[in-house]
Design a protein around this motif. Sequence first.
Motif, PDB file in Angstrom:
ATOM      1  N   GLY A 165      -7.338  -5.414   3.444  1.00 10.05           N
ATOM      2  CA  GLY A 165      -6.422  -5.012   2.380  1.00 10.05           C
ATOM      3  C   GLY A 165      -7.144  -4.278   1.264  1.00 10.05           C
ATOM      4  N   ASN A 221      -0.772  -8.335   3.500  1.00 13.45           N
ATOM      5  CA  ASN A 221      -1.490  -8.842   4.673  1.00 13.45           C
ATOM      6  C   ASN A 221      -1.388 -10.361   4.786  1.00 13.45           C
ATOM      7  N   CYS A 230      -7.737 -10.227   6.668  1.00 17.92           N
ATOM      8  CA  CYS A 230      -6.584  -9.731   5.912  1.00 17.92           C
ATOM      9  C   CYS A 230      -6.989  -9.329   4.495  1.00 17.92           C
ATOM     10  N   LEU A 235      -0.552   0.707   6.648  1.00 20.18           N
ATOM     11  CA  LEU A 235      -1.350  -0.088   5.716  1.00 20.18           C
ATOM     12  C   LEU A 235      -2.160   0.800   4.786  1.00 20.18           C
ATOM     13  N   ALA A 269      -1.893  -4.483  -0.897  1.00 23.81           N
ATOM     14  CA  ALA A 269      -2.235  -4.557   0.518  1.00 23.81           C
ATOM     15  C   ALA A 269      -2.687  -5.964   0.913  1.00 23.81           C
ATOM     16  N   VAL A 270      -3.508  -6.581   0.070  1.00 20.32           N
ATOM     17  CA  VAL A 270      -3.964  -7.947   0.351  1.00 20.32           C
ATOM     18  C   VAL A 270      -2.779  -8.906   0.355  1.00 20.32           C
TER      19      VAL A 270
END
Length: 286
Positions: A25, A235, A21, A205, A231-232
């Motif tokens: 990300g 996730n 993840c 994503l 994004a991280v």
Amino acid sequence: MMGFFSDLFQYGYLTNAFAACILSGITCGIIGTYVVCRRMVFLAGGITHASFGGLGIAFYLGTNPIGGAMLFAILSALGIEWAGSSGRIREDSAIGIIWSVGMAIGALFMNLRPGYTSGDLSAYLFGSIITVTRSDVFALAGLTLTILAGALLWLRPVMYVAFDRDFARSRGIPTRIISYLMAVLIAVTIVLSIRIMGIVLLISLLTMPVVIVNTLSRSYRILAVGAPVVAVAGNVAGLAASYDFEVPPGAAIIFILTVALILVKLLTLPKITLGRKPKLPHENHS
């Protein structure tokens, strides 16, 4: 959430999923910035779905599905980039053709494989992050380090190519080489992230974190830094929600990013100025 974090380092599959993840990300955030700024979202979608052809052939031959998808995705990315730059065929037409042909090839070879069941593809179509292996994490780590190094060393040339290739060419920047290299990186990023989001959801994503940050800033540098952070966060939050509530992780990630996008849009709504034209990077730095 507490159940997820208390079990995080007790189970190997959960640790692998958490690492994937974070790494995906970062990569999707940086690569997604280039994709969105150069308006290549449709191209990324074409590469994502074309990789299905490689999956189908690999399943049929009994080889590594990710390897087959990688080969198909890279060839598709280079083919689309070549078609667009050479002018032999319109880029959107090339994307549409490769998109549909890749899906058709994948479906054909999957059905030709003895003992085929629809469950064989669910992890690749919709993501199955718990199937991420340690080798997948190492591959993502290598890609992440490569992309971070590239971003630190060549951010300005890539930024110029993303916004205005004619201006970049006038500055002596090798636009064709950069375009081909970025096409390959897009393809590799997509394939190595398939287990996390799946072919169907992966394009989100690449785009949604960038759109969220772009609501707050038009600076390419801020986008390239902020999108990976968003994004991280999306996730990890999606993985934790999927673990605690037993829902598909890909869907949970997209839902969280969608809620974040809506909130950011609502919070910034009074500050939006109609008719403002975004400046190109060379207008700020020339």
